[in-house]
Design a protein around this motif. Structure first.
Motif, PDB file in Angstrom:
ATOM      1  N   ILE A  39       0.934  -1.295   0.157  1.00 38.19           N
ATOM      2  CA  ILE A  39       0.042   0.065  -0.027  1.00 38.19           C
ATOM      3  C   ILE A  39       0.671   1.281  -0.095  1.00 38.19           C
ATOM      4  O   ILE A  39       1.699   1.324   0.691  1.00 38.19           O
ATOM      5  N   ARG A  40       0.725   2.084  -1.061  1.00 38.43           N
ATOM      6  CA  ARG A  40       1.329   3.424  -0.879  1.00 38.43           C
ATOM      7  C   ARG A  40       0.520   4.602  -0.994  1.00 38.43           C
ATOM      8  O   ARG A  40      -0.494   4.730  -1.234  1.00 38.43           O
ATOM      9  N   PHE A  41       1.111   5.359   0.133  1.00 36.66           N
ATOM     10  CA  PHE A  41       0.423   6.615   0.452  1.00 36.66           C
ATOM     11  C   PHE A  41       1.045   7.825   0.466  1.00 36.66           C
ATOM     12  O   PHE A  41       2.160   7.790   0.890  1.00 36.66           O
ATOM     13  N   GLY A  42       0.627   8.878   0.054  1.00 34.97           N
ATOM     14  CA  GLY A  42       1.273  10.322   0.204  1.00 34.97           C
ATOM     15  C   GLY A  42       0.356  11.288   0.933  1.00 34.97           C
ATOM     16  O   GLY A  42      -0.794  11.226   0.941  1.00 34.97           O
ATOM     17  N   ASN A  43       1.015  12.083   1.675  1.00 35.56           N
ATOM     18  CA  ASN A  43       0.271  13.079   2.511  1.00 35.56           C
ATOM     19  C   ASN A  43       0.520  14.485   2.034  1.00 35.56           C
ATOM     20  O   ASN A  43       1.473  15.286   1.784  1.00 35.56           O
ATOM     21  N   LEU A  44      -0.599  15.140   1.608  1.00 33.83           N
ATOM     22  CA  LEU A  44      -0.722  16.335   1.070  1.00 33.83           C
ATOM     23  C   LEU A  44      -1.666  17.188   2.004  1.00 33.83           C
ATOM     24  O   LEU A  44      -2.332  18.029   1.345  1.00 33.83           O
ATOM     25  N   THR A  45      -1.966  16.941   2.986  1.00 37.58           N
ATOM     26  CA  THR A  45      -2.440  17.748   4.073  1.00 37.58           C
ATOM     27  C   THR A  45      -1.772  18.737   4.701  1.00 37.58           C
ATOM     28  O   THR A  45      -0.565  18.718   4.379  1.00 37.58           O
ATOM     29  N   MET A  46      -1.980  19.359   5.743  1.00 38.30           N
ATOM     30  CA  MET A  46      -1.265  20.179   6.645  1.00 38.30           C
ATOM     31  C   MET A  46      -1.072  19.668   7.838  1.00 38.30           C
ATOM     32  O   MET A  46      -0.447  20.407   8.765  1.00 38.30           O
ATOM     33  N   THR A  47      -1.064  18.190   8.066  1.00 32.96           N
ATOM     34  CA  THR A  47      -0.532  17.809   9.425  1.00 32.96           C
ATOM     35  C   THR A  47      -0.031  16.427   9.132  1.00 32.96           C
ATOM     36  O   THR A  47      -0.450  15.637   8.205  1.00 32.96           O
ATOM     37  N   ASN A  48       0.538  15.779  10.265  1.00 33.20           N
ATOM     38  CA  ASN A  48       0.792  14.289  10.000  1.00 33.20           C
ATOM     39  C   ASN A  48      -0.321  13.293  10.190  1.00 33.20           C
ATOM     40  O   ASN A  48      -1.030  13.516  10.849  1.00 33.20           O
TER      41      ASN A  48
ATOM     42  N   VAL B 214       3.737  15.713   6.345  1.00 39.15           N
ATOM     43  CA  VAL B 214       3.341  16.582   5.536  1.00 39.15           C
ATOM     44  C   VAL B 214       4.401  16.381   4.294  1.00 39.15           C
ATOM     45  O   VAL B 214       5.575  16.572   4.226  1.00 39.15           O
ATOM     46  N   GLY B 215       3.897  16.116   3.122  1.00 39.41           N
ATOM     47  CA  GLY B 215       4.784  16.222   1.829  1.00 39.41           C
ATOM     48  C   GLY B 215       5.362  14.889   1.909  1.00 39.41           C
ATOM     49  O   GLY B 215       6.308  14.911   0.891  1.00 39.41           O
TER      50      GLY B 215
END
Ligand SMILES: [Cu+2]
Length: 469
Positions: free
Chosen positions: A256-265, A300-301
Motif C-alpha cells: 500500500i502506497r500513500f502520500g500526505n498532501l494535508t497540513m498535518t501528519n 506533510v509532503g
C-alpha cells in the motif's frame, strides 16, 4: 467496488478548449484527454504498449491511459473544476484533473521517456510539479522559478525520462494554498524496469493520497484559507464510509502506497498484521533499515509504501490513528457533555428552541445512531453500518478484507467476514464477581508541598479546536 465499468468518455469539451489555445501543429500532436466520471475504484490498467509491469490499483481512483508516440509515452492532463462525490449523498465542488479529484494515477516504467500535455481549464494560472522526480530543472513545474505559469486556456508540455523507480505524486506549484485546498493532486508510480534487489513482486498494490478539506456543513466548496482546522479528512477525496475496502486473497503479499498532501501528519495504522516500510518518495528503503510496525507516521509532503503478508482472514480496520481524523464534519465544536444529565431540562428548553436535542451525554456514539437531522450535503459526523451495528468512524478509515476464497487478482468486495463459531467477542451473562479495583491513594516520588486544602476532582473536556494537531 465496481469492476465492470470503465466509463471513459473521450472529452469533446476539453478538446475544444485545447484547440482554441494551441497552434495547429501542436493540436495535431495533442492526445485526446481521457475523463473519468465515477469515484469508484477502477480495475488495474494492464499495459498494452511499452514495457510490461504489474499495475497498481488506485483507491477510489483510476490510472490515466497513454498514447505511445515514437517511443514516448504521451499523457494529457486537464486541470479543471470537478464535482467529486466524497461519500454517497455528499458532493463537493473541487478542482482536479480529467473529471476527478485527485487526478488520475500516472504509471510508467523506469527509463520511459514521458511527455505530459497539461491543459488549464481553471479560472486561474497553474503548473504541475512532479514531486520526487529526477528531471531537468525546467521541467520541475515551479511557476515563476522554472517556468512561466500556464494561463487559463493554455496547454503546456512537460517531457522527461522517469529515471528512478518509486512512489511519487504531482500537484500544482502555482497558488498552491488554493489549488491544493481545492483538491489538485495525483499519484505517480514508476515501476522498476526489471527485477530490482529492493523492490519485491507483490500480489496486490494499492495507492492513494491523504488530503483534507474545510467544507462547512451544507456547503459545496472548500474554504481555502484554512491552515489547520480542516473538518474533512479524506483519502483520495473520499471520506469513510465512502472509501472502498482493500480486498485481498489470504496469503497475498500486499503493498500500500500513500502520500500526505494535508497540513498535518497522519499515523497510519493497520489492524491484524505487521508491515514494513519498504519505500519513501526517495525510493526503496535499504533492507537493513526495515523493521515491523503496525503504525507508521507520514509527515506533510511525504510518501510511504508499506508491505505485509495478508495471512489473517477477516475485516481489518486500516485508519489514521489521530482520532479526530476518523470523524467527519461537525465533530468539533461540540462541548463535552459526558456525565451531564440534562434530559430532564430538554422539555423546558424545547419551549424556547423547538428542535433542541440532547447531544453526547453518554459519549458521542449515540449521535451516529440517532439519525439526527443534518443539513443537505453534509458528510455525516460518523457513519457506516457494519455487520454488528454502526461503525463509529468517518474520515480516514477503511477496511482491509482478507479472504481465503478471494480469487487471485480479483478486487471485488467479498462482503462481511463470516467469523468461525466461537471467535467473536460476546456478552457475558453468567455470575459476576466484584471486579478488583485499586482503592488506595497514590504514592509520590517525593512528599508533596503546598497541598490544596481539599482534594481536587476534574472532568475531562474534549478539545474544541484543531490547533496544533
Ligand atoms: Cu490523520
Amino acid at each position: 467496488m465496481t469492476t465492470n465499468r470503465r466509463n471513459f468518455l473521450m472529452g469533446g469539451a476539453a478538446g475544444a478548449v485545447a484547440a482554441a489555445s494551441v497552434s495547429k501543429v501542436a493540436m495535431a500532436a495533442l492526445p485526446e484527454p481521457v475523463l473519468q466520471t465515477t469515484p469508484d475504484t477502477m480495475p488495474p490498467l494492464v499495459p498494452n504498449t511499452g514495457r510490461p509491469y504489474n499495475p497498481v490499483v488506485t483507491l477510489n481512483g483510476w490510472t490515466l491511459p497513454w498514447r505511445m508516440n515514437q517511443g514516448v509515452k504521451e499523457f494529457h492532463l486537464v486541470a479543471e473544476p470537478v464535482v467529486r462525490e466524497m461519500a454517497p449523498g455528499f458532493k463537493a465542488h473541487l478542482w482536479g484533473y480529467n473529471g476527478q479529484s485527485p487526478g488520475p494515477t500516472i504509471e510508467v516504467v523506469e527509463g520511459d521517456r514521458v511527455r505530459i500535455f497539461v491543459t488549464n481549464k481553471l479560472p486561474e494560472r497553474t503548473s504541475i510539479h512532479w514531486h520526487g522526480q529526477r528531471l531537468p530543472n525546467g521541467m520541475d513545474g515551479v511557476t515563476g522559478l522554472t517556468q512561466p505559469a500556464i494561463e487559463p486556456g493554455k496547454t503546456f508540455v512537460y517531457e522527461f525520462v522517469a529515471r528512478r523507480p518509486g512512489t511519487f505524486m504531482y500537484h500544482p506549484h502555482a497558488d498552491e494554498m488554493t489549488q491544493m485546498a481545492m483538491g489538485m493532486m495525483g499519484s505517480w508510480i514508476t515501476h522498476p524496469k526489471g527485477r530490482h534487489p529492493l523492490i519485491d513482486e507483490v500480489d496486490r498494490d494499492f495507492v492513494f493520497l491523504l488530503n483534507a478539506y474545510d467544507i462547512e456543513p451544507g456547503a459545496y466548496t472548500p474554504k481555502i484559507m484554512t491552515m489547520l482546522d480542516f473538518n474533512l479528512w479524506s483519502w483520495n477525496s473520499r471520506v469513510f464510509p465512502g472509501i472502498d475496502s482493500l480486498n485481498v486473497r489470504k496469503n497475498d503479499k500486499v503493498r500500500i502506497r500513500f502520500g500526505n498532501l494535508t497540513m498535518t501528519n497522519h499515523p497510519m495504522h493497520l489492524h491484524g498484521h505487521e508491515f514494513q516500510v519498504t519505500g519513501t518518495d526517495g525510493g526503496p528503503t535499504p533492507k537493513s533499515t526495515r523493521w515491523h510496525e503496525v503504525t507508521t507516521d507520514v509527515a506533510v509532503g511525504q510518501m510511504r509504501q508499506i508491505e505485509f503478508l495478508a495471512d489473517e482472514e477477516g475485516d481489518w480496520a486500516f485508519h489514521c490513528h489521530k482520532s479526530h481524523h476518523t470523524m467527519n464534519a461537525m465533530g468539533h465544536e461540540v462541548p463535552t457533555m459526558i456525565g451531564v444529565e440534562h434530559r430532564g431540562v430538554v422539555k423546558e428548553i424545547n419551549k424556547l428552541i423547538p428542535d433542541y436535542m440532547v447531544m453526547g451525554e453518554r459519549g458521542m456514539a449515540d449521535m451516529s445512531e440517532m439519525d439526527m437531522p443534518i443539513p443537505d450535503n453534509t458528510g455525516k459526523m460518523m457513519g457506516g453500518e457494519g455487520p454488528f451495528g454502526s461503525v463509529e468512524m468517518g474520515g480516514m478509515f477503511s477496511v482491509l478484507k482478507v479472504r481465503r476464497d478471494q480469487p487471485r487478482g480479483d478486487y471485488k468486495d467479498p462482503g462481511w467476514y463470516k467469523h468461525p463459531a466461537g471467535e467473536v467477542a460476546f456478552e457475558w451473562t453468567g455470575a459476576m464477581a466484584e471486579p478488583m479495583r485499586f482503592q488506595a491513594e497514590g504514592h509520590a516520588a517525593m512528599p508533596a508541598v503546598n497541598m490544596p486544602a481539599r482534594n481536587i476532582e476534574v472532568q475531562v473536556r474534549k478539545p474544541t479546536g484543531h490547533s496544533g494537531h
